[in-house]
Write an enzyme that holds these catalytic residues in place. Structure first.
Site, PDB file in Angstrom:
ATOM      1  N   ASN A   1       9.211  -1.649   1.591  1.00  8.03           N
ATOM      2  CA  ASN A   1       8.483  -0.865   2.587  1.00  8.03           C
ATOM      3  C   ASN A   1       9.239   0.346   3.095  1.00  8.03           C
ATOM      4  O   ASN A   1       8.644   1.228   3.697  1.00  8.03           O
ATOM      5  CB  ASN A   1       8.118  -1.756   3.781  1.00  8.03           C
ATOM      6  CG  ASN A   1       7.143  -2.839   3.371  1.00  8.03           C
ATOM      7  OD1 ASN A   1       6.052  -2.544   2.894  1.00  8.03           O
ATOM      8  ND2 ASN A   1       7.543  -4.089   3.493  1.00  8.03           N
TER       9      ASN A   1
ATOM     10  N   ASN B   1      27.799  31.923 -28.849  1.00  4.06           N
ATOM     11  CA  ASN B   1      26.591  31.584 -29.611  1.00  4.06           C
ATOM     12  C   ASN B   1      25.367  32.341 -29.128  1.00  4.06           C
ATOM     13  O   ASN B   1      24.325  32.286 -29.745  1.00  4.06           O
ATOM     14  CB  ASN B   1      26.332  30.078 -29.527  1.00  4.06           C
ATOM     15  CG  ASN B   1      26.151  29.605 -28.105  1.00  4.06           C
ATOM     16  OD1 ASN B   1      26.757  30.140 -27.175  1.00  4.06           O
ATOM     17  ND2 ASN B   1      25.324  28.605 -27.919  1.00  4.06           N
TER      18      ASN B   1
ATOM     19  N   GLY C   1      -1.600   1.385  -1.533  1.00  2.62           N
ATOM     20  CA  GLY C   1      -1.007   1.584  -0.204  1.00  2.62           C
ATOM     21  C   GLY C   1      -0.238   2.883  -0.070  1.00  2.62           C
ATOM     22  O   GLY C   1       0.226   3.470  -1.046  1.00  2.62           O
TER      23      GLY C   1
ATOM     24  N   GLU D   1      -3.074 -15.396   8.210  1.00  2.00           N
ATOM     25  CA  GLU D   1      -2.182 -14.242   8.395  1.00  2.00           C
ATOM     26  C   GLU D   1      -1.418 -14.405   9.700  1.00  2.00           C
ATOM     27  O   GLU D   1      -1.922 -14.995  10.661  1.00  2.00           O
ATOM     28  CB  GLU D   1      -2.996 -12.943   8.407  1.00  2.00           C
ATOM     29  CG  GLU D   1      -3.564 -12.583   7.052  1.00  2.00           C
ATOM     30  CD  GLU D   1      -2.478 -12.495   5.983  1.00  2.00           C
ATOM     31  OE1 GLU D   1      -1.669 -11.560   6.036  1.00  2.00           O
ATOM     32  OE2 GLU D   1      -2.430 -13.383   5.104  1.00  2.00           O
TER      33      GLU D   1
ATOM     34  N   TYR E   1       1.459  -6.885  -7.488  1.00  6.53           N
ATOM     35  CA  TYR E   1       1.620  -5.831  -6.482  1.00  6.53           C
ATOM     36  C   TYR E   1       2.554  -4.735  -6.975  1.00  6.53           C
ATOM     37  O   TYR E   1       3.661  -5.023  -7.456  1.00  6.53           O
ATOM     38  CB  TYR E   1       2.168  -6.449  -5.179  1.00  6.53           C
ATOM     39  CG  TYR E   1       1.174  -7.455  -4.621  1.00  6.53           C
ATOM     40  CD1 TYR E   1       0.202  -7.050  -3.716  1.00  6.53           C
ATOM     41  CD2 TYR E   1       1.161  -8.770  -5.073  1.00  6.53           C
ATOM     42  CE1 TYR E   1      -0.753  -7.948  -3.252  1.00  6.53           C
ATOM     43  CE2 TYR E   1       0.211  -9.678  -4.616  1.00  6.53           C
ATOM     44  CZ  TYR E   1      -0.744  -9.258  -3.697  1.00  6.53           C
ATOM     45  OH  TYR E   1      -1.689 -10.143  -3.262  1.00  6.53           O
TER      46      TYR E   1
ATOM     47  N   ARG F   1       6.266   3.944   5.813  1.00  6.72           N
ATOM     48  CA  ARG F   1       7.670   3.866   6.233  1.00  6.72           C
ATOM     49  C   ARG F   1       8.672   4.391   5.199  1.00  6.72           C
ATOM     50  O   ARG F   1       9.883   4.348   5.417  1.00  6.72           O
ATOM     51  CB  ARG F   1       8.009   2.432   6.656  1.00  6.72           C
ATOM     52  CG  ARG F   1       7.433   2.119   8.041  1.00  6.72           C
ATOM     53  CD  ARG F   1       7.750   0.724   8.468  1.00  6.72           C
ATOM     54  NE  ARG F   1       6.984  -0.281   7.731  1.00  6.72           N
ATOM     55  CZ  ARG F   1       7.428  -1.498   7.437  1.00  6.72           C
ATOM     56  NH1 ARG F   1       8.627  -1.863   7.821  1.00  6.72           N
ATOM     57  NH2 ARG F   1       6.658  -2.353   6.784  1.00  6.72           N
TER      58      ARG F   1
ATOM     59  N   ALA G   1      -1.965  -1.156  -5.891  1.00  9.61           N
ATOM     60  CA  ALA G   1      -1.015  -0.047  -5.750  1.00  9.61           C
ATOM     61  C   ALA G   1      -1.622   1.105  -4.962  1.00  9.61           C
ATOM     62  O   ALA G   1      -1.327   2.265  -5.200  1.00  9.61           O
ATOM     63  CB  ALA G   1      -0.586   0.442  -7.135  1.00  9.61           C
TER      64      ALA G   1
HETATM   65  C1  UD1 Z   1      -0.257  -9.714   2.277  1.00 14.94           C
HETATM   66  C2  UD1 Z   1      -0.928 -11.045   2.439  1.00 14.94           C
HETATM   67  C3  UD1 Z   1       0.039 -12.007   3.099  1.00 14.94           C
HETATM   68  C4  UD1 Z   1       1.300 -12.137   2.286  1.00 14.94           C
HETATM   69  C5  UD1 Z   1       1.900 -10.754   2.059  1.00 14.94           C
HETATM   70  C6  UD1 Z   1       3.039 -10.834   1.081  1.00 14.94           C
HETATM   71  C7  UD1 Z   1      -3.259 -10.531   2.739  1.00 14.94           C
HETATM   72  C8  UD1 Z   1      -4.378 -10.387   3.708  1.00 14.94           C
HETATM   73  N1  UD1 Z   1      -2.097 -10.881   3.245  1.00 14.94           N
HETATM   74  O1  UD1 Z   1       0.000  -9.221   3.570  1.00 14.94           O
HETATM   75  O2  UD1 Z   1      -0.560 -13.288   3.228  1.00 14.94           O
HETATM   76  O3  UD1 Z   1       2.227 -12.959   2.937  1.00 14.94           O
HETATM   77  O4  UD1 Z   1       0.930  -9.865   1.487  1.00 14.94           O
HETATM   78  O5  UD1 Z   1       3.687  -9.611   1.060  1.00 14.94           O
HETATM   79  O6  UD1 Z   1      -3.459 -10.357   1.556  1.00 14.94           O
HETATM   80  N2  UD1 Z   1      -3.111  -2.874  -0.770  1.00 14.94           N
HETATM   81  C9  UD1 Z   1      -4.010  -2.079  -1.426  1.00 14.94           C
HETATM   82  N3  UD1 Z   1      -5.205  -1.803  -0.828  1.00 14.94           N
HETATM   83  C10 UD1 Z   1      -5.519  -2.278   0.383  1.00 14.94           C
HETATM   84  C11 UD1 Z   1      -4.603  -3.091   1.056  1.00 14.94           C
HETATM   85  C12 UD1 Z   1      -3.393  -3.387   0.437  1.00 14.94           C
HETATM   86  O7  UD1 Z   1      -3.750  -1.613  -2.535  1.00 14.94           O
HETATM   87  O8  UD1 Z   1      -6.634  -1.978   0.854  1.00 14.94           O
HETATM   88  C13 UD1 Z   1      -1.819  -3.171  -1.398  1.00 14.94           C
HETATM   89  C14 UD1 Z   1      -0.681  -2.575  -0.590  1.00 14.94           C
HETATM   90  O9  UD1 Z   1      -0.361  -1.303  -1.075  1.00 14.94           O
HETATM   91  C15 UD1 Z   1       0.437  -3.551  -0.815  1.00 14.94           C
HETATM   92  C16 UD1 Z   1      -0.280  -4.886  -1.043  1.00 14.94           C
HETATM   93  O10 UD1 Z   1      -1.608  -4.553  -1.372  1.00 14.94           O
HETATM   94  O11 UD1 Z   1       1.128  -3.257  -1.976  1.00 14.94           O
HETATM   95  C17 UD1 Z   1      -0.197  -5.802   0.151  1.00 14.94           C
HETATM   96  O12 UD1 Z   1      -0.879  -5.208   1.228  1.00 14.94           O
HETATM   97  P1  UD1 Z   1      -0.373  -5.342   2.706  1.00 14.94           P
HETATM   98  O13 UD1 Z   1      -1.349  -4.706   3.586  1.00 14.94           O
HETATM   99  O14 UD1 Z   1       1.032  -4.901   2.805  1.00 14.94           O
HETATM  100  O15 UD1 Z   1      -0.446  -6.905   2.919  1.00 14.94           O
HETATM  101  P2  UD1 Z   1       0.440  -7.716   3.894  1.00 14.94           P
HETATM  102  O16 UD1 Z   1       0.033  -7.421   5.271  1.00 14.94           O
HETATM  103  O17 UD1 Z   1       1.851  -7.557   3.549  1.00 14.94           O
HETATM  104 CA    CA Z   2       3.200  -5.838   2.996  1.00 15.56          CA
END
Ligand code: UD1
Ligand code: CA
Length: 461
Positions: A230, A389, A16, A157, A105, A20, A14
């Site tokens: 997002n 009142n 991130g 990825e 997540y 957006r 949590a």
């Molecule tokens: C990630 C997955 C991808 C999957 C997708 C599903 C990886 C490398 N990729 O990609 O395979 O299909 O999720 O939605 O894992 N977060 C943190 N700290 C960080 C990075 C991320 O807390 O340093 C949290 C973000 O807030 C978010 C979640 O992890 O809630 C996913 O991170 P994000 O960077 O969005 O991963 P995706 O690129 O979507």
């Molecule tokens: Ca994502």
């Protein structure tokens, strides 16, 4: 037989920013059904009876943990968001060697505990379990790469994928479960040598395969479960998905909803048998509705209890109130906190009631304000009655005995008591107690002025 089910420890990502969302509020604090996204995930996690819940937070700083004071959570700060692998590594020092780690997540709120339970069972004590899904257009998701014998070999990825890999329709939802001891060793080996320069959690899959650890997969009951948020548009779509789910659940239990698309639950509701709810009704907080209740359109009910057989007509706002059985409320009534209607009471249109007891069978039918009052049984409050009142500094109580009749347009200047069976004449300003059984009134004597003539408009010269 030895019970081999491992302890579960849950890690919720949590940290991130949610760029957006264009908001100062951290993404995971935006709400679905009146509850932060992260709260949905935490509530789901709690159903799994995990031995610990670790939440990795970062953006928004302490506002995230501060929103969950009172929950037993191990908050772990990820100061810089260097990737999902880096994020999961943060709480590993707090996780026991023998535990099974389940990764969730904070921005994927509709995940169901049954789906996670299945994933956890699949992982057992030795395997890596991945939740995957199938999309005709797999978009930005990581792709699940399998070998010729259909075994998962790695996740790639989107930004790192070859054209052939991009065509794969099985995607990574991100949810996974793995034994802590193994996960710890894999996370320690991650690098950020990839298209995004991030430490990818997904790279542990190839490491598991290299270590001869079996990688198993399962799928969610619905795609809504794995959908992340997002931006505000996705938030609104998810709100409708969530509300539709609440509505369907209630209808399956027998509630009649005139239009499930125009009904919102933002809290926890308990609804009895043969209840009908008209359009544009919002139920917030803890709401309990008995049997044979009917709720009219455009009504908001917050933290209240409505007894069997009661009717709430259109356009009412009811907050922190308790309504007895066979009461009628509205249309256009406002019941404010600490209003208690006893059975068979009636509150009509343009009536506001606050912190008051309305006795059995009593009626406040038109255009009135009743605050800080206690009304006995079968009291009749005439149109336009006001309890005064508040003296500008303190609040005072009005007490009205059983069977009293308050004439229209009366002001009861509190503190004041009206005795049982008393009658108050219309237009009275009651400043002293009114004795039981008698007529009390304050009224300027009516007069007619002989020969009086209306003024006539002057002619302009
Ligand atoms: C990630 C997955 C991808 C999957 C997708 C599903 C990886 C490398 N990729 O990609 O395979 O299909 O999720 O939605 O894992 N977060 C943190 N700290 C960080 C990075 C991320 O807390 O340093 C949290 C973000 O807030 C978010 C979640 O992890 O809630 C996913 O991170 P994000 O960077 O969005 O991963 P995706 O690129 O979507
Ligand atoms: Ca994502």
């Amino acid at each position: 037989m030895v019970n081999s089910a491992p302890n579960i420890e849950i890690v919720i990502l949590a940290a991130g920013k949610g760029t957006r969302m264009y908001s100062n509020l951290p993404k995971v604090l935006h709400q679905i059904g009146g509850k932060p996204l992260l709260a949905h995930v935490i509530d789901c996690a709690k159903q799994l009876k995990a031995s610990a819940i670790h939440v990795v937070y970062g953006h928004g700083g302490d506002t995230v943990p501060a929103s969950f004071a009172g929950e037993t959570i191990n908050w772990v700060l990820q100061a810089q968001q260097l990737g999902t692998g880096h994020a999961v590594a943060q709480p590993m020092a707090h996780i026991e060697e023998a535990s099974l780690v389940l990764v969730l997540y904070g921005d994927v709120p509709l995940i169901e505990s049954a789906t996670l339970q299945q994933l956890v069972s699949l992982a057992g004590t030795t395997k890596l379990a991945l939740l995957t899904a199938f999309f005709d257009d797999p978009g930005a998701y990581g792709r699940i790469v399998r070998d010729t014998s259909d075994k998962v070999v790695r996740i790639v990825e989107k930004k790192d994928a070859s054209p052939q890999e991009l065509a794969i329709k099985e995607i990574n939802t991100g949810f996974l479960a793995a034994p802590a001891s193994l996960l710890r060793s894999w996370l320690a080996k991650l690098d950020n040598d990839n298209a995004q320069g991030e430490y990818y959690l997904t790279d542990v899959i190839a490491m598991a395969v290299a270590d001869g650890v079996e990688v198993v997969t399962s799928q969610p009951g619905s795609l809504a479960e794995i959908t992340g948020i997002n931006n505000k548009s996705e938030l609104a779509d998810m709100e409708r998905t969530y509300q539709n789910k609440q509505a369907r659940k209630l209808m399956e239990q027998g509630v009649t909803l005139r239009d499930p698309a125009r009904f919102d639950v933002r809290g926890n509701v308990t609804i009895g048998r043969d209840v009908t709810i008209d359009v544009n009704v919002i139920l917030e907080g803890d709401v309990v509705i008995g049997d044979n209740v009917s709720i009219g359109p455009n009504t908001v009910i917050n933290n209240s209890i409505i007894g069997d057989g009661s009717v709430v007509l259109a356009n009412c706002v009811i907050e922190d109130a308790k309504i007895g059985r066979h009461c009628t409320v509205g249309p256009f009534a406002r019941l404010r906190p600490e209003t208690h209607l006893s059975d068979e009471a009636k509150v009509g249109n343009f009536v506001e009631i606050k912190k008051s007891e309305i006795g059995k069978g009593s009626k406040v039918n038109h255009l009135s304000y009743v605050g800080d009052s206690t009304l006995g049984q079968n009291v009749n409050i005439g149109a336009g009655t006001i309890t005064c009142n508040y003296d500008g500094v303190n609040k005072h109580r009005t007490v009205i005995g059983d069977n009293a009749f308050i004439g229209s347009d009366t002001q009861l200047v509190a503190p004041v008591t009206v005795g049982e069976g008393a009658t108050i004449g219309a237009g009275t300003t009651l400043v002293n107690d009114a004795p039981a059984g008698q007529l009390t009134l304050s009224r300027v004597k009516q007069k007619t002025i002989d020969g009086w003539q209306r003024p006539v408009k002057k002619k302009k010269d």
